[in-house]
Design an enzyme around this catalytic site. Sequence first.
Site, PDB file in Angstrom:
ATOM      1  CE  LYS A 115      -3.943  -1.347   2.128  1.00  0.00           C
ATOM      2  NZ  LYS A 115      -5.385  -1.674   2.570  1.00  0.00           N
ATOM      3  CE  LYS A 197      -8.804 -11.461  -2.712  1.00  0.00           C
ATOM      4  NZ  LYS A 197      -8.671 -11.063  -1.931  1.00  0.00           N
ATOM      5  CE  LYS A 200     -12.838  -3.796  -2.250  1.00  0.00           C
ATOM      6  NZ  LYS A 200     -13.839  -3.419  -0.594  1.00  0.00           N
TER       7      LYS A 200
END
Length: 335
Positions: A115, A197, A200
């Site tokens: 991140k 994976k 969204k």
Amino acid sequence: MDKEKKILYSGMQATNTLTLGNYLGALKNWVKMHEEYECFFGVMDLHSLTVRQEPAEFRKNARSLYALYVAAGLDPEQNCVYYQSHVPTHAQLAWILNCFTYMGELSRMTQFKDKSQKHADNVNAGLFTYPVLMAADILLYQADVVPVGADQKQHLEICRDIAERFNAIYGDVFTIPEPYMGNTGARIMSLQDPDKKMSKSDENPNAAVMLLDDRDTIIRKFKRAVTDSDTAVRYDEEAKPGVSNLMTIYSCVTGKTMADIESEFAGKGYGDFKMAVGEAVADEMAPIQSRYKELMDDKTYIDGRIKENDEKAYYFSNKTLRKVHKKVGLTELIK
Ligand code: TRP
């Protein structure tokens, strides 16, 4: 509080609408757990603040996630379904646990490394101590088990380390939580790149099916799903990742085994198979979506459950917090 039952804790971040992957991998499996466990499910809105949010949209998403939890079957009268930010004990315990967590162990967290690369302009202290807040979430409720995906395993390990460190100094204050391994939380992959994976935030809108996609959109996304140049519907993750992923989805939704599915589509093409998967998923989503709409219109019901469950979460978590205060030597509240 039913003392006979073990305690289960989990939650999701309050951002964006959920994907079919979140539903099949987590929510759908959580639904039946209240029979066996005393369950707490949080809308993890404080965690979402580690990344900049647009306030109005964020508030809407957090409300929407609460309604989706309920629409998907997490009965807020059987489970404690609440907002993390409404229960002040989370931030309070997180502060104390910060003082029992080392910079070194936080720097090793892969999610922090990922991140901070992704949000290089906003590598804030919250992003760094994210796992400490998560440890507080879990430890406040004395959770025995925590169902989490593979990407959260490391966070659960650091939670256990912090709890063990604290217990070693002050005695048995925290239950040491186990990752939940029961009922396989399926790992659902992207429909466009089955090595990734389902996410969204994927740039390709056909990669992820959203829980609130309408029937035609769902079916269209499945029709466009990437498969292979073979024609057989056969489970083989290595050689046929796309088809295997569709089979996993179909199996989760229909309860059929891989062998059942192989024989159901023997001699039929991928077209028929994809259509069947798309329709099965759309059929499963339909009642969730209509319940969701009802709930979003029924402010009184949802607000009532939120209030009730916020209070329940506070009552329970505050017992742990008081114990922690006492153990570390903070002076007692004057009553
Ligand atoms: N970090 C988790 C995720 O992104 C969400 C989360 C926050 C959580 N606190 C938790 C999950 C406590 C389980 C238990 O998926």
